[in-house]
Design an enzyme around this catalytic site. Structure first.
Site, PDB file in Angstrom:
ATOM      1  N   GLU A   1       0.766  -1.210  -0.076  1.00  0.00           N
ATOM      2  CA  GLU A   1       0.130  -0.049   0.043  1.00  0.00           C
ATOM      3  C   GLU A   1       1.024   1.181   0.010  1.00  0.00           C
ATOM      4  OE1 GLU A   1      -2.701   0.469   3.095  1.00  0.00           O
ATOM      5  OE2 GLU A   1      -3.574   2.031   2.280  1.00  0.00           O
TER       6      GLU A   1
ATOM      7  N   ASN B   1      -2.628  -6.410   5.388  1.00  0.00           N
ATOM      8  CA  ASN B   1      -2.512  -7.251   4.207  1.00  0.00           C
ATOM      9  C   ASN B   1      -3.256  -8.416   4.772  1.00  0.00           C
ATOM     10  OD1 ASN B   1      -0.010  -6.014   3.256  1.00  0.00           O
ATOM     11  ND2 ASN B   1       1.038  -6.729   5.064  1.00  0.00           N
TER      12      ASN B   1
ATOM     13  N   GLU C   1      -5.746  -2.891  12.548  1.00  0.00           N
ATOM     14  CA  GLU C   1      -5.312  -3.805  11.445  1.00  0.00           C
ATOM     15  C   GLU C   1      -6.315  -4.836  11.480  1.00  0.00           C
ATOM     16  OE1 GLU C   1      -3.551  -1.898   9.572  1.00  0.00           O
ATOM     17  OE2 GLU C   1      -2.339  -0.760  11.064  1.00  0.00           O
TER      18      GLU C   1
HETATM   19  N1  BES Z   1      -3.154   0.860   5.858  1.00  0.00           N
HETATM   20  C1  BES Z   1      -2.408   1.543   6.714  1.00  0.00           C
HETATM   21  C2  BES Z   1      -0.930   1.613   6.558  1.00  0.00           C
HETATM   22  C3  BES Z   1      -0.255   2.420   5.527  1.00  0.00           C
HETATM   23  C4  BES Z   1      -0.713   3.449   5.174  1.00  0.00           C
HETATM   24  C5  BES Z   1       0.557   1.792   4.672  1.00  0.00           C
HETATM   25  C6  BES Z   1      -0.023   4.122   4.251  1.00  0.00           C
HETATM   26  C7  BES Z   1       1.106   2.218   3.798  1.00  0.00           C
HETATM   27  C8  BES Z   1       0.772   3.508   3.376  1.00  0.00           C
HETATM   28  C9  BES Z   1      -2.861   1.122   8.377  1.00  0.00           C
HETATM   29  O1  BES Z   1      -4.013   0.440   8.502  1.00  0.00           O
HETATM   30  C10 BES Z   1      -2.972   2.236   8.996  1.00  0.00           C
HETATM   31  O2  BES Z   1      -3.604   2.979   8.848  1.00  0.00           O
HETATM   32  N2  BES Z   1      -1.839   2.237  10.347  1.00  0.00           N
HETATM   33  C11 BES Z   1      -1.863   3.495  10.841  1.00  0.00           C
HETATM   34  C12 BES Z   1      -2.233   3.030  12.421  1.00  0.00           C
HETATM   35  C13 BES Z   1      -3.464   2.819  12.711  1.00  0.00           C
HETATM   36  C14 BES Z   1      -3.718   2.921  14.199  1.00  0.00           C
HETATM   37  C15 BES Z   1      -4.218   4.338  12.335  1.00  0.00           C
HETATM   38  C16 BES Z   1      -0.152   3.681  11.161  1.00  0.00           C
HETATM   39  O3  BES Z   1       0.291   2.897  10.355  1.00  0.00           O
HETATM   40  O4  BES Z   1       0.064   4.691  11.344  1.00  0.00           O
HETATM   41 ZN    ZN Z   2      -5.702   1.530   8.475  1.00  0.00          ZN
END
Ligand code: BES
Ligand code: ZN
Length: 861
Positions: free
Chosen positions: A118, A261, A294
């Site tokens: 992503e 993922n 996640e």
């Molecule tokens: N899908 C995202 C991770 C991501 C974002 C991967 C952009 C690559 C590019 C994941 O679900 C996410 O949002 N993670 C957050 C934490 C969440 C608790 C808000 C993060 O990684 O900060």
């Molecule tokens: Zn997210």
């Protein structure tokens, strides 16, 4: 600069189906061989495959190798013109993971192969239609040296494991159709921890965490959280896990916190491992949140994904809302809400008011990675919460279930979610869409008018959505606001004719409304936007008596906090504008006294009530930002409050000391807040107090906080203590990061010298995003007086760092770049120096589109 702007309105649906993808990987750090066979059906016209940085060996169509003249190929794509209706395309290519420092696509982290796809990382692995609306099943065969890569993971179910001479060959199959951004591969030396989970309908699931050996004993808390999250989703939304295996792999080098993922979540180990001696309470909270977040994506993100990246909030806003609700149910709902709103106001409101403002569904982007923002995530989550407030929790749940059922297996758009709410609740929400397209924080003006003769209250409410860089003259939004009215004794009035409701949700639709309330015996105190119903700014002047009533009696815990917070904020703002000491009303000192005397009842909540707005929260609320003045104003207010209530603070602090070493986290929070008051003056008494706190603490929450207090002081023990911490914990990367953070945010004058030294030390590497964040982002964003030092040295330093980082990891560089976004509110001298430094960044050769987009938007504002 070759920037390609992608626009929402140019969206075109795909002209094929991708039935199945068959991938073969031969793992080699410098030359990983990838064979990708894609079965396309219903093709109409050309097939476009994205690809960046891939060494193409051959491409064949339906068994025939294509000659270079039979397809179009450039640095970003391959086009196969007029492909047959049924096309099997086989691409053979090589990639070099060992030079991948962007951490997108396939890369190596401490000898472990890992992917991050992503948003657009898959196109760095193989040529592929890399867009989220291309859904397909995948079979993945991975072959690698069995000694170096004894564990090989991918999405879905394990089909087979074979040893062939020195190699291990593992085949995975994912039966669920998914977009390429959810593809994952992990291979290396990892140790496994397994737990069994049985779903509501009695399916057995293997939960596995894969992590390096050293951290194996630190993942029990994360596993507990995962189980809790799985149960919660079943109970609350009737959503069960859908495979028999759920893997989480943890690695040390990762751009974000974690990634959802399908059946193989990948985590930045920092947000998975915990240990009662080295983790703070906030870290525990974040692990709970992120593990749940996640996991929740399995339904809101994976089973239902996004049609295109403009719809990002459809999965992220909704999933943040879900993780917020989960954490509220696991701990204190009141404290969680306050923390979420504080974060929203400090970061999202600032974003909405600055040069990087964009709507929850942006109209265009150059680099999608720049749009994983507080607006898309946190304002997005507030929109979902507003729907819940408008429709009631019951109505919202109906709509949510309908959405899941109807769009399961599909790539959806934001309208699909709203529409699910409309059909199930029989309501027209057309006006609500504006929340997805209009940027800027709406401002609500409230003018009450009380008529003592007929005991009627009228409240005139007007709304205004401010102009933002790309949008002017906005339309009125649909804004729900919860309201209650209080009498002098702190009792609520009935607000309806039937005398049944003491809280109402009013709905603003027009630019201006007047609401009337009858049988109100005396001019009431107005509590509005209770629970932070809508992400708006409220302008309402009320006299001191009324403020006092609300501060003491409001039974909406958010609003009670908000009332006190607002008063503190106003004090800080006033103080920052004058040289004299501003006067704090006696009633307010009494309110604080009451909080201190009653703190025992709910120490975590008391801690929130007592904690002053941060410098960034204050600066968000003033037009002309003077960093030194805001810093000293805040300090001055803390000092005055403390000097008025010195005994009370000492008394409750003593109580904290007796309780903090028990399992009581609320007491630790209160301890730290009190410590801030008690050490606000840098004198010997304060230094002694904080030194004792550091030495006597048996938990990291207090140890780290006292360390940061010491590092703000000119104490002779400062360096000794920092060294003590380093020596104790230097073997653990997450502890070195804490040590960096403390120093990066230290408010001592000339702290920049120290930061420069740390950047040059052997502890620091630009290649690890956690380290970059702990040292550079913390300095640029959490240390205003040093970053904004009027010599301009802070600006030059950060610009230099952005330039270095940009060649290593563009997404890290872009995220650091937003540190300049409030430049317009600074004085002429600072503006001039920032401008020079932004120019310097823009002139860098091969500047990434990531950094270019951020700096260019700030620069032209
Ligand atoms: N899908 C995202 C991770 C991501 C974002 C991967 C952009 C690559 C590019 C994941 O679900 C996410 O949002 N993670 C957050 C934490 C969440 C608790 C808000 C993060 O990684 O900060
Ligand atoms: Zn997210």
């Amino acid at each position: 600069m070759n920037t390609n702007i992608i626009k929402q309105k140019h969206f075109k649906p795909i002209n094929f189906n991708l039935q199945h993808v068959d991938l073969c990987f031969y793992l080699n750090p410098i030359k990983t061989h990838v064979i990708n066979t894609m079965l396309f059906t219903n093709v109409i016209g050309d097939i476009l495959l994205n690809g960046i940085g891939i060494e193409l060996i051959s491409i064949s169509l339906n068994g025939k190798t294509l000659k270079p003249i039979e397809y179009i190929h450039d640095n970003y794509k391959i086009i196969i013109p007029k492909a047959p209706k049924k096309s099997t395309i086989k691409i053979i290519s090589n990639i070099n993971p060992s030079v991948n420092s962007r951490l997108e696509g396939l890369y190596i982290s401490d000898k472990i192969f890992v992917t991050q796809c992503e948003a657009q990382g898959f196109r760095r692995i193989t040529y592929f239609p890399d867009r989220p609306d291309v859904l397909s099943t995948y079979t993945v065969k991975i072959t690698g040296n069995k000694n170096q890569y004894p564990v090989i993971l991918s999405n879905g179910n394990l089909v087979s494991t074979k040893c062939i001479k020195n190699d291990l060959e593992v085949v995975w199959n994912d039966p669920f159709k998914k977009p390429s951004y959810l593809f994952a591969l992990v291979a290396g030396k990892l140790s496994q921890t397994n737990r069994k989970f049985v779903t509501k309908s009695k399916n057995k699931v293997d939960l596995n965490i894969w992590i390096r050996k050293e951290d194996k004993n630190k993942i029990n808390f994360a596993l507990d959280c995962l189980e809790q999250a799985m149960k919660w989703d079943e109970k609350k939304y009737n959503l069960e896990y859908d495979l028999n295996i759920f893997n989480i792999a943890a690695i040390n080098n990762f751009n974000m916190g974690a990634m959802e993922n399908k059946s193989l979540n990948i985590f930045n180990s920092k947000y998975l491992i915990s240990d009662k001696n080295t983790s703070t309470d906030n870290e525990y909270d974040f692990i709970e949140t992120i593990v749940a977040h996640e996991y929740f994506h399995n339904w809101t993100g994976n089973r239902i994904t996004c049609r295109d990246w403009f719809q990002l909030s459809l999965k992220e806003g909704l999933t943040v809302y879900r993780d917020q609700e989960f954490s509220s149910d696991m701990g204190s709902r009141a404290v969680k809400r306050i923390k979420d709103v504080r974060m929203l106001r400090a970061i999202q409101f600032a974003e909405d008011a600055g040069p990087l403002a964009h709507s929850v569904r942006p109209e265009s982007y150059a680099e999608i990675n720049n749009f994983y923002t507080a607006t898309v995530y946190n304002k997005g989550a507030e929109l979902i919460r507003m729907l819940e407030n408008i429709l009631t929790p019951k109505g919202f749940l109906k709509g949510f279930k309908y959405y899941i059922k109807k769009y399961d297996g599909k790539a959806a758009i934001c309208e699909n979610f709203i529409h699910s709410m409309e059909t199930t609740n029989n309501i027209d929400l057309r006006q609500f869409y504006l929340w997805y397209s209009q940027a800027g924080t709406p401002e609500i003006n409230i003018i009450p008018d009380y008529n003592i003769k007929n005991k009627k209250l009228s409240i005139k409410v007007t709304q205004n959505v401010p102009d933002t860089p790309k949008q002017k003259n906005k339309k009125a939004m649909l804004i729900p606001l919860k309201i209650s009215l209080f009498n002098a004794e702190g009792k609520k009035y009935f607000l309806d004719k039937n005398k049944s409701k003491k809280e109402l949700t009013i709905l603003l639709k027009n630019k201006s409304h007047t609401f009337y309330y009858e049988n109100i015996e005396a001019n009431p105190a107005i509590s509005i936007n209770r629970g932070f119903t809508s992400p708006v700014k409220i302008n309402l002047e009320q006299d001191k008596n009324k403020l006092q009533i609300l501060m003491i009696h409001d039974n909406d815990s958010f609003k009670k906090w908000d009332q006190i917070y607002k008063y503190l904020l106003d004090l800080c703002i006033k103080q920052s504008k004058t040289a004299k000491n501003v006067k704090i009303d006696l009633f307010f000192i009494k309110v604080i006294k009451e909080i201190l005397l009653n703190a025992e009842k709910d120490p975590a909540f008391a801690s929130e009530l007592l904690s002053l707005p941060s410098e960034s929260e204050i600066s968000e609320n003033i037009k002309k930002y003077n960093p030194e003045k805001v810093f000293s104003a805040r300090k001055e207010i803390i000092k005055t409050i403390k000097n008025n209530l010195s005994n009370e603070f000492h008394l409750i602090y003593k109580k904290c000391l007796n309780k903090t070493n028990l399992a009581a986290r609320g007491w630790r929070a209160l301890h730290n807040t009190c410590l801030q008051y008690l050490t606000i003056e840098d004198n010997l008494d304060a230094q002694k107090l904080v030194l004792e706190a550091y030495k006597n603490s048996n938990n990291m929450t207090i140890k780290l906080y006292s360390l940061s207090c010491i590092s703000n002081m000119k104490s002779k023990d400062r360096n000794t203590i920092l060294l003590d911490f380093y020596e104790k914990y230097k073997k653990q990367p997450i502890m070195i990061e804490k040590w960096f953070q403390v120093q990066a945010s230290a408010k001592l004058k000339n702290n920049l010298r120290n930061i420069k030294r740390l950047v040059k030390s052997s502890e620091f590497t630009y290649k690890n995003p956690n380290q970059v964040r702990s040292l550079l982002n913390v300095f640029a964003k959490n240390n205003p007086i040093n970053f904004h030092d009027n010599s301009g040295k802070g600006y030059k330093f950060i610009a230099d760092q952005i330039i270095i980082l940009d060649s290593i990891n563009p997404s890290s560089a872009a995220s650091l770049s937003s540190a300049f976004s409030n430049w317009k509110s600074l004085d002429q001298n600072r503006k001039k120096i920032i401008k020079i430094n932004m120019k310097r960044i823009l002139q860098k050769k091969n500047l990434s589109p990531n950094t270019f987009e951020i700096i260019n938007n700030i620069n032209k504002s």
